[in-house]
Design a protein around this motif. Structure first.
Motif, PDB file in Angstrom:
ATOM      1  N   VAL A  68       0.838  -1.189   0.000  1.00  0.00           N
ATOM      2  CA  VAL A  68       0.000   0.000   0.000  1.00  0.00           C
ATOM      3  C   VAL A  68       0.876   1.243   0.000  1.00  0.00           C
ATOM      4  O   VAL A  68       1.860   1.314   0.738  1.00  0.00           O
ATOM      5  N   LEU A  69       0.525   2.195  -0.840  1.00  0.00           N
ATOM      6  CA  LEU A  69       1.183   3.506  -0.878  1.00  0.00           C
ATOM      7  C   LEU A  69       0.140   4.535  -0.479  1.00  0.00           C
ATOM      8  O   LEU A  69      -0.817   4.786  -1.203  1.00  0.00           O
ATOM      9  N   GLY A  70       0.295   5.100   0.715  1.00  0.00           N
ATOM     10  CA  GLY A  70      -0.688   6.025   1.245  1.00  0.00           C
ATOM     11  C   GLY A  70      -1.330   5.446   2.493  1.00  0.00           C
ATOM     12  O   GLY A  70      -0.999   4.352   2.943  1.00  0.00           O
ATOM     13  N   THR A  71      -2.291   6.172   3.035  1.00  0.00           N
ATOM     14  CA  THR A  71      -2.967   5.763   4.260  1.00  0.00           C
ATOM     15  C   THR A  71      -4.477   5.778   4.053  1.00  0.00           C
ATOM     16  O   THR A  71      -5.034   6.786   3.598  1.00  0.00           O
ATOM     17  N   ALA A  72      -5.109   4.660   4.363  1.00  0.00           N
ATOM     18  CA  ALA A  72      -6.561   4.588   4.227  1.00  0.00           C
ATOM     19  C   ALA A  72      -7.235   5.483   5.261  1.00  0.00           C
ATOM     20  O   ALA A  72      -6.910   5.421   6.444  1.00  0.00           O
ATOM     21  N   SER A  73      -8.159   6.328   4.817  1.00  0.00           N
ATOM     22  CA  SER A  73      -8.890   7.212   5.723  1.00  0.00           C
ATOM     23  C   SER A  73     -10.114   7.754   4.993  1.00  0.00           C
ATOM     24  O   SER A  73     -10.290   7.544   3.785  1.00  0.00           O
ATOM     25  N   ILE A 119       5.156  -1.160  -6.700  1.00  0.00           N
ATOM     26  CA  ILE A 119       4.402  -0.014  -6.174  1.00  0.00           C
ATOM     27  C   ILE A 119       5.249   1.249  -6.129  1.00  0.00           C
ATOM     28  O   ILE A 119       4.729   2.366  -6.176  1.00  0.00           O
ATOM     29  N   ARG A 120       6.567   1.102  -6.067  1.00  0.00           N
ATOM     30  CA  ARG A 120       7.446   2.270  -6.054  1.00  0.00           C
ATOM     31  C   ARG A 120       7.322   3.079  -7.345  1.00  0.00           C
ATOM     32  O   ARG A 120       7.597   4.281  -7.366  1.00  0.00           O
ATOM     33  N   LYS A 121       6.925   2.419  -8.420  1.00  0.00           N
ATOM     34  CA  LYS A 121       6.808   3.095  -9.707  1.00  0.00           C
ATOM     35  C   LYS A 121       5.646   4.089  -9.728  1.00  0.00           C
ATOM     36  O   LYS A 121       5.499   4.862 -10.667  1.00  0.00           O
ATOM     37  N   PHE A 122       4.823   4.073  -8.675  1.00  0.00           N
ATOM     38  CA  PHE A 122       3.680   4.979  -8.600  1.00  0.00           C
ATOM     39  C   PHE A 122       3.918   6.130  -7.622  1.00  0.00           C
ATOM     40  O   PHE A 122       3.003   6.904  -7.344  1.00  0.00           O
ATOM     41  N   GLU A 123       5.141   6.239  -7.130  1.00  0.00           N
ATOM     42  CA  GLU A 123       5.440   7.304  -6.175  1.00  0.00           C
ATOM     43  C   GLU A 123       5.263   8.690  -6.784  1.00  0.00           C
ATOM     44  O   GLU A 123       4.962   9.654  -6.076  1.00  0.00           O
ATOM     45  N   ILE A 151      -2.912   3.883  -3.199  1.00  0.00           N
ATOM     46  CA  ILE A 151      -2.486   2.959  -4.244  1.00  0.00           C
ATOM     47  C   ILE A 151      -2.218   1.603  -3.608  1.00  0.00           C
ATOM     48  O   ILE A 151      -1.470   1.494  -2.625  1.00  0.00           O
ATOM     49  N   VAL A 152      -2.833   0.583  -4.152  1.00  0.00           N
ATOM     50  CA  VAL A 152      -2.737  -0.770  -3.600  1.00  0.00           C
ATOM     51  C   VAL A 152      -2.206  -1.709  -4.680  1.00  0.00           C
ATOM     52  O   VAL A 152      -2.727  -1.746  -5.795  1.00  0.00           O
ATOM     53  N   ALA A 153      -1.159  -2.457  -4.331  1.00  0.00           N
ATOM     54  CA  ALA A 153      -0.545  -3.381  -5.284  1.00  0.00           C
ATOM     55  C   ALA A 153      -0.552  -4.796  -4.708  1.00  0.00           C
ATOM     56  O   ALA A 153       0.291  -5.145  -3.880  1.00  0.00           O
ATOM     57  N   PRO A 154      -1.500  -5.621  -5.119  1.00  0.00           N
ATOM     58  CA  PRO A 154      -1.479  -7.035  -4.727  1.00  0.00           C
ATOM     59  C   PRO A 154      -0.292  -7.738  -5.405  1.00  0.00           C
ATOM     60  O   PRO A 154       0.289  -7.221  -6.364  1.00  0.00           O
TER      61      PRO A 154
END
Length: 218
Positions: free
Chosen positions: A15-20, A41-45, A54-57
């Motif tokens: 996960v990139l970010g915080t769910a809220s 997921i680093r490619k979406f920074e 951003i969620v990467a399974p």
């Protein structure tokens, strides 16, 4: 004689970010063959921001990329027992989706994005489930030929669909593009095509361009 057994399986995702309640946009992104979610997921920074989660399974099957040691990659499926593997990863991805969505606003805008092999994976998730999403992005990949035609047409008719590829992508041949166009016609979808100078890769510039596009019902 082949037999099968069902059991609980433990999968992981990044996960990139915080769910809220402040999150306005969810990106659900599936990596390509031989990649790991923690690197993908680093490619979406470049498009990360407080109101975007951003969620990467990660593919359920991991293996050594060369020989019997060293770097490890993951894959979503192979040709062996493919139907069962597809069912398994759809169950897994749906579980990740529901877990993530449970902590987010109900009216959140959602992008499904698949890169390379992940394009087929995310296409199946979009068309073979009833999960809510707003746009589908196939990056350096195409719709798989085994999508259910009628349900795919129904599921995608009001969605934004994008086909993104590098002009020097060695895997997207003319034949593959023609196959994509044929499948798209069968399911009555006309994706918006976006190309860039590059190979089989994600582009920060195009990601930012895509992230800036308004959702259809925004």
């Amino acid at each position: 004689m082949e037999k099968r057994i069902q059991f609980q399986f433990n999968g992981r995702y990044e996960v990139l970010g915080t769910a809220s309640e402040q999150v306005e946009e969810l990106w659900f992104v599936c990596h390509g063959h031989g990649q790991l979610a923690k690197y993908f997921i680093r490619k979406f920074e470049s498009i990360a921001q407080p109101n975007r989660l951003i969620v990467a399974p990660e593919g359920l099957f991991r293996y050594y990329l060369q020989g019997f040691s060293g770097r490890v990659g993951a894959t979503w499926m192979t040709k062996e027992d493919r139907v069962n593997d597809i069912d398994n990863y759809i169950t897994y991805l749906s579980a990740v989706y529901h877990e993530v969505r449970s902590g987010l606003p109900k009216d959140i805008k959602t992008t499904f994005l698949g890169f390379s092999q992940g394009a087929a994976t995310i296409s199946r998730l979009a068309t073979m489930t009833d999960l809510e999403f707003d746009r589908l992005v196939l990056w350096a990949g195409i719709f798989p030929p085994d999508l259910p035609p009628l349900k795919s047409t129904d599921r995608l008719k009001d969605k934004q669909c994008f086909l993104i590829y590098g002009l020097q992508d060695e895997f997207l041949t003319d034949a593959r593009i023609q196959e994509q166009e044929s499948i798209a016609r069968q399911i009555k979808v006309t994706p918006e095509s976006i190309s860039f100078e590059g190979k089989h890769e994600l582009s920060d510039q195009i990601l930012q361009q895509l992230a800036a596009k308004p959702y259809r019902h925004q």
